[in-house]
Design a protein around this motif. Structure first.
Motif, PDB file in Angstrom:
ATOM      1  N   PRO A   1      -1.557  43.211  52.853  1.00 15.70           N
ATOM      2  CA  PRO A   1      -1.395  44.005  54.079  1.00 15.70           C
ATOM      3  C   PRO A   1      -0.390  45.148  53.916  1.00 15.70           C
ATOM      4  O   PRO A   1      -0.596  46.255  54.426  1.00 15.70           O
ATOM      5  N   ALA A   2       0.694  44.893  53.199  1.00 17.13           N
ATOM      6  CA  ALA A   2       1.695  45.944  52.984  1.00 17.13           C
ATOM      7  C   ALA A   2       1.113  47.077  52.137  1.00 17.13           C
ATOM      8  O   ALA A   2       1.333  48.261  52.423  1.00 17.13           O
TER       9      ALA A   2
ATOM     10  N   GLY B   1       4.886  50.795  58.094  1.00 17.21           N
ATOM     11  CA  GLY B   1       4.423  50.978  56.722  1.00 17.21           C
ATOM     12  C   GLY B   1       3.499  52.167  56.582  1.00 17.21           C
ATOM     13  O   GLY B   1       3.522  52.874  55.574  1.00 17.21           O
ATOM     14  N   ARG B   2       2.679  52.411  57.617  1.00 18.33           N
ATOM     15  CA  ARG B   2       1.782  53.574  57.560  1.00 18.33           C
ATOM     16  C   ARG B   2       2.578  54.881  57.644  1.00 18.33           C
ATOM     17  O   ARG B   2       2.219  55.868  56.999  1.00 18.33           O
ATOM     18  N   VAL B   3       3.655  54.876  58.423  1.00 18.96           N
ATOM     19  CA  VAL B   3       4.526  56.057  58.473  1.00 18.96           C
ATOM     20  C   VAL B   3       5.197  56.268  57.114  1.00 18.96           C
ATOM     21  O   VAL B   3       5.249  57.393  56.597  1.00 18.96           O
ATOM     22  N   ALA B   4       5.691  55.180  56.525  1.00 20.68           N
ATOM     23  CA  ALA B   4       6.280  55.274  55.189  1.00 20.68           C
ATOM     24  C   ALA B   4       5.242  55.753  54.183  1.00 20.68           C
ATOM     25  O   ALA B   4       5.544  56.547  53.276  1.00 20.68           O
ATOM     26  N   GLY B   5       3.984  55.314  54.355  1.00 20.74           N
ATOM     27  CA  GLY B   5       2.918  55.746  53.467  1.00 20.74           C
ATOM     28  C   GLY B   5       2.637  57.234  53.586  1.00 20.74           C
ATOM     29  O   GLY B   5       2.368  57.914  52.594  1.00 20.74           O
TER      30      GLY B   5
ATOM     31  N   HIS C   1      13.118  44.409  59.520  1.00 23.32           N
ATOM     32  CA  HIS C   1      11.731  44.109  59.144  1.00 23.32           C
ATOM     33  C   HIS C   1      10.818  45.162  59.762  1.00 23.32           C
ATOM     34  O   HIS C   1      10.668  45.228  60.983  1.00 23.32           O
ATOM     35  N   MET C   2      10.217  45.997  58.929  1.00 21.73           N
ATOM     36  CA  MET C   2       9.328  47.039  59.420  1.00 21.73           C
ATOM     37  C   MET C   2       7.925  46.481  59.625  1.00 21.73           C
ATOM     38  O   MET C   2       7.429  45.703  58.799  1.00 21.73           O
ATOM     39  N   SER C   3       7.295  46.881  60.712  1.00 16.27           N
ATOM     40  CA  SER C   3       5.926  46.457  60.985  1.00 16.27           C
ATOM     41  C   SER C   3       4.962  47.201  60.066  1.00 16.27           C
ATOM     42  O   SER C   3       5.339  48.146  59.369  1.00 16.27           O
ATOM     43  N   LEU C   4       3.686  46.790  60.106  1.00 18.91           N
ATOM     44  CA  LEU C   4       2.671  47.489  59.319  1.00 18.91           C
ATOM     45  C   LEU C   4       2.488  48.919  59.816  1.00 18.91           C
ATOM     46  O   LEU C   4       2.161  49.815  59.024  1.00 18.91           O
ATOM     47  N   ALA C   5       2.708  49.149  61.111  1.00 16.37           N
ATOM     48  CA  ALA C   5       2.652  50.524  61.626  1.00 16.37           C
ATOM     49  C   ALA C   5       3.751  51.362  60.986  1.00 16.37           C
ATOM     50  O   ALA C   5       3.534  52.532  60.608  1.00 16.37           O
TER      51      ALA C   5
ATOM     52  N   VAL D   1      11.555  51.714  51.088  1.00 18.51           N
ATOM     53  CA  VAL D   1      12.175  51.432  52.387  1.00 18.51           C
ATOM     54  C   VAL D   1      11.349  50.399  53.147  1.00 18.51           C
ATOM     55  O   VAL D   1      11.882  49.445  53.726  1.00 18.51           O
ATOM     56  N   PHE D   2      10.035  50.563  53.119  1.00 19.83           N
ATOM     57  CA  PHE D   2       9.142  49.630  53.810  1.00 19.83           C
ATOM     58  C   PHE D   2       9.073  48.288  53.103  1.00 19.83           C
ATOM     59  O   PHE D   2       9.246  47.226  53.719  1.00 19.83           O
ATOM     60  N   LEU D   3       8.850  48.313  51.783  1.00 23.11           N
ATOM     61  CA  LEU D   3       8.645  47.066  51.049  1.00 23.11           C
ATOM     62  C   LEU D   3       9.914  46.211  51.011  1.00 23.11           C
ATOM     63  O   LEU D   3       9.851  44.985  51.126  1.00 23.11           O
ATOM     64  N   LEU D   4      11.076  46.855  50.853  1.00 21.19           N
ATOM     65  CA  LEU D   4      12.319  46.088  50.820  1.00 21.19           C
ATOM     66  C   LEU D   4      12.603  45.420  52.161  1.00 21.19           C
ATOM     67  O   LEU D   4      13.233  44.355  52.214  1.00 21.19           O
ATOM     68  N   SER D   5      12.122  46.039  53.239  1.00 24.60           N
ATOM     69  CA  SER D   5      12.347  45.445  54.562  1.00 24.60           C
ATOM     70  C   SER D   5      11.542  44.165  54.763  1.00 24.60           C
ATOM     71  O   SER D   5      11.815  43.392  55.680  1.00 24.60           O
ATOM     72  N   ARG D   6      10.567  43.942  53.920  1.00 20.02           N
ATOM     73  CA  ARG D   6       9.689  42.774  54.088  1.00 20.02           C
ATOM     74  C   ARG D   6      10.145  41.576  53.263  1.00 20.02           C
ATOM     75  O   ARG D   6       9.500  40.525  53.254  1.00 20.02           O
ATOM     76  N   GLY D   7      11.276  41.726  52.563  1.00 20.33           N
ATOM     77  CA  GLY D   7      11.869  40.588  51.859  1.00 20.33           C
ATOM     78  C   GLY D   7      11.017  40.041  50.726  1.00 20.33           C
ATOM     79  O   GLY D   7      11.012  38.830  50.479  1.00 20.33           O
ATOM     80  N   LEU D   8      10.310  40.905  50.018  1.00 21.68           N
ATOM     81  CA  LEU D   8       9.458  40.459  48.918  1.00 21.68           C
ATOM     82  C   LEU D   8      10.306  40.077  47.711  1.00 21.68           C
ATOM     83  O   LEU D   8      11.358  40.649  47.461  1.00 21.68           O
ATOM     84  N   ASP D   9       9.815  39.116  46.940  1.00 20.26           N
ATOM     85  CA  ASP D   9      10.505  38.809  45.698  1.00 20.26           C
ATOM     86  C   ASP D   9      10.237  39.925  44.687  1.00 20.26           C
ATOM     87  O   ASP D   9       9.372  40.781  44.886  1.00 20.26           O
ATOM     88  N   LYS D  10      10.991  39.909  43.589  1.00 20.35           N
ATOM     89  CA  LYS D  10      10.970  40.998  42.605  1.00 20.35           C
ATOM     90  C   LYS D  10       9.563  41.294  42.087  1.00 20.35           C
ATOM     91  O   LYS D  10       9.141  42.451  42.023  1.00 20.35           O
ATOM     92  N   THR D  11       8.822  40.253  41.735  1.00 18.56           N
ATOM     93  CA  THR D  11       7.504  40.459  41.139  1.00 18.56           C
ATOM     94  C   THR D  11       6.473  40.894  42.177  1.00 18.56           C
ATOM     95  O   THR D  11       5.641  41.764  41.909  1.00 18.56           O
TER      96      THR D  11
END
Length: 252
Positions: A74-75, A137-141, A131-135, A160-170
């Motif tokens: 989704p991201a 994410g579209r602005v960041a895109g 935590h940024m929403s998917l909306a 900026v968007f991906l780091l807000s979603r707390g993803l692990d490194k990989t």
């Protein structure tokens, strides 16, 4: 492009391409666009971005296998869909601006990347705190599509968007790889239509292909083995110098 692909060209282009490949492979993620400001020191901005796009696309394909299906779907889709109007805006700007404007933009984006990363390291800005929403994410895109078109520098707004979603490194790296694989494909058509690709850039790319692949392999290996602190320190230094030089050249 220079009429002759001489020693000076390759002395700068080979390290720049390896540098980008290492970042694409997952070591120092987001710094791949540093190759464009480096090349813009010796090439017209259009030639620099035209030379790098096919190599970046090759790097994307090379990096897909080790990160296959490890991304946040989704991201990635939010960023890709948002990038479409950003790419269209970049193409419109390219048609009406001269090379010095692009030098200025590339230089400002380079220094902006350093400022963004410095703010994160100093704790002045923490994307993960919100935590940024998917909306969002579209602005960041959209911003990523625009900056990616101008100088292959879509990494910071995407980060900026991906780091807000707390993803692990990989997962973070895999999402970056699939996102910019798609964005670079989308950029290819307007680049071709605008005449950004030339026979000279294609010829140079043929010589640089092995270094692009080597860089990605090194990046995948380093992603698994090391901290990327030293790599980012080198990135910041290079971008500060090259960004400042490009801005100076554009204004003078």
């Amino acid at each position: 492009m220079p009429e002759v692909l001489d020693l000076t060209f390759f002395a700068l282009a080979i390290p720049a391409v390896i540098f980008a490949g290492v970042s694409k492979g997952g070591f120092g993620s987001g710094a791949a666009f540093a190759a464009t400001p480096l090349l813009a020191l010796i090439l017209e901005p259009g030639a620099a971005i035209g030379l790098m796009l096919p190599l970046l696309m090759l790097m994307d394909v090379t990096a897909l296998k080790p990160y296959w299906k490890r991304w946040d779907g989704p991201a990635a889709w939010a960023l890709i869909l948002g990038a479409v109007p950003g790419i269209a805006l970049g193409a419109a700007l390219y048609r009406v601006t001269d090379p010095d404007v692009f030098r200025l933009l590339i230089g400002v984006i380079a220094l902006g990347f350093v400022g963004f990363q410095a703010a994160r390291k100093l704790g002045l800005y923490d994307p993960a705190a919100r935590h940024m929403s998917l909306a969002g994410g579209r602005v960041a895109g959209l911003v990523a599509g625009l900056t990616s078109f101008i100088s292959h520098a879509g990494g910071p707004p995407a980060a900026v968007f991906l780091l807000s979603r707390g993803l692990d490194k990989t997962t973070y790296q895999a999402t970056t790889v699939i996102t910019f694989w798609a964005i670079n494909i989308l950029k290819f058509v307007p680049y071709a239509f605008l005449g950004i690709f030339t026979w000279q850039t294609a010829k140079a790319d043929l010589f640089l292909i092995p270094f692009a692949v080597l860089g990605v392999w090194l990046g995948v290996w380093a992603h698994r083995m090391f901290s990327d602190r030293a790599y980012f320190a080198l990135t910041y230094a290079l971008l500060t110098v090259t960004g400042s030089k490009l801005i100076w050249d554009a204004l003078t």
